[in-house]
Scaffold this active site. Structure first.
Site: not given
Ligand code: PLP
Length: 396
Positions: A59, A158, A287, A335
């Site tokens: 992701k 969650r 800056y 930036m």
């Molecule tokens: C992002 C995520 C992971 C991976 O987590 P890491 O700590 O980076 O290994 C696993 N399961 C879910 C549901 C996640 O959202």
């Protein structure tokens, strides 16, 4: 070397990794070591029993590493599943030719999303009754069946159905047409904490819920619970799949997990020195003049800034590697540029490479170091590097 005429076509694909020879390493870039990534995958797989598959979590553009290339590399190295957060991330991988199963970790709630998920053969997470209904109805209308993954909330609060409702939820989904349950899973909130109390409580809740599902003849074909930290801390959490993100990229979720496996950071962040000069005593730098010289100072300008992912909050606190030495960054990070005090390496020249994250000779700077200075976690540092920086694939 790429010609400037080719650049627009190359840049038209955000997040793509071009080969080192293709990319113009003109200003600043991210280097991705294919070898480190493959080796991390192999070392992690060695910790898994034969019944456990490795799901690579890619992701957020593979935590800033470039999702498509990372997906190709980890699948070749032994991962067999991928996970993404959003529909768009999943589609990008499919459009790039990835055929491995892809789990969507995030929620999808609308018929439009369901259609796209079906069209691109992604595997959704279902965490609520209403969501399951939308999926089933939309898929029935399309005449398609999808594997779905049921999410239980065992204490993360969650996504997911509360673990105490696992059987009700499982039974409801089981009687819906056009859905086939491919797994039941949950997610741990504190797996990186040396104190295992909360993770154990979540594990107990998961075990109870799975026991209840089995007793109700709703045994799922696969179970999974572990992120990187859980995978490294306890084999009892491995089940059929481990969902590993951070560790793939060579970082440890917590210091006490370092002994579990040898990992090497996959990402390095580099930028060119663009100008070197000596400024007089009493000069304000950048800056707001957050830094003022107390003597004549040799200063190097470097072509990278907060728009690239170097947090502005590191101003006056960042250190950078030049010719294998640590030098301090001075003044506000701008930036697109930042300044270094190069009194210790006065003959450094414009065009030389500064290492912001990575190794240079015997010196190294890690995302953990930045995270510690900022009071955040390394995950956020990695994700902060934007598409503005070309990803360069290396074989070192
Ligand atoms: C992002 C995520 C992971 C991976 O987590 P890491 O700590 O980076 O290994 C696993 N399961 C879910 C549901 C996640 O959202």
């Amino acid at each position: 070397m790429l010609s400037w005429e080719q650049l627009p076509a190359l840049l038209a694909q955000p997040g793509q990794i071009a080969s080192a020879q293709q990319v113009v390493r003109q200003r600043a870039w991210v280097e991705i070591s294919d070898r480190a990534l493959s080796t991390n995958v192999r070392h992690l797989r060695q910790l898994l029993g034969p019944q456990t598959d490795l799901m690579a979590v890619v992701k957020a553009d593979a935590y800033g590493h470039g999702a498509l290339k990372v997906a190709q590399t980890v699948l070749a190295a032994g991962a067999s599943w991928l996970a993404v957060a959003t529909l768009q991330e999943g589609v990008e991988l499919r459009a790039g030719g990835i055929e491995a199963p892809i789990l969507l970790l995030g929620a999808s709630n609308t018929p439009e999303e369901v259609e796209a998920i079906a069209r691109w053969k992604l595997q959704p997470t279902l965490g609520a009754v209403q969501q399951a209904l939308v999926f089933s109805e939309t898929l029935a209308a399309l005449g398609q069946t999808l594997p779905v993954h049921l999410k239980l909330d065992t204490g993360m609060s969650r996504l997911g159905t509360l673990w105490t409702d696992a059987v009700g939820f499982g039974r409801f989904v089981a009687q819906l047409p056009n859905l086939s349950v491919a797994s039941v899973y949950s997610h741990l909130a504190t797996a990186d904490d040396p104190d295992p109390t909360i993770a154990r409580q979540q594990h107990r809740r998961f075990t109870e819920a799975i026991g209840a599902l089995r007793a109700a003849n709703l045994a799922p074909p696969r179970l999974h619970l572990a992120n990187s930290a859980a995978m490294l801390s306890d084999r009892a959490l491995h089940y059929d799949l481990v969902r590993v993100g951070l560790a793939l990229y060579g970082l440890y979720p917590a210091a006490h997990l370092r002994e579990a496996v040898a990992l090497r950071p996959v990402m390095q962040v580099k930028a060119r020195v663009t100008q070197v000069k000596t400024i007089p005593a009493g000069s304000g730098v950048s800056y707001g003049h957050l830094f003022v010289t107390d003597r004549p100072l040799r200063v190097a300008v470097v072509g990278i800034g907060y728009a690239d992912g170097v947090p502005r909050n590191l101003s006056n606190r960042l250190e950078v590697l030049l010719r294998g030495q640590r030098v301090r960054q001075i003044g506000a990070i701008a930036m697109d540029q930042l300044m270094l005090d190069v009194d210790a390496v006065p003959d450094v020249q414009a065009g030389e490479t500064a290492v912001l994250l990575g190794t240079d000779g015997n010196a190294a700077i890690s995302a953990d170091e930045w995270a510690q200075k900022l009071g955040t976690i390394s995950w956020e540092i990695l994700c902060g590097f934007k598409h503005r920086l070309p990803r360069v694939s290396t074989t070192d």
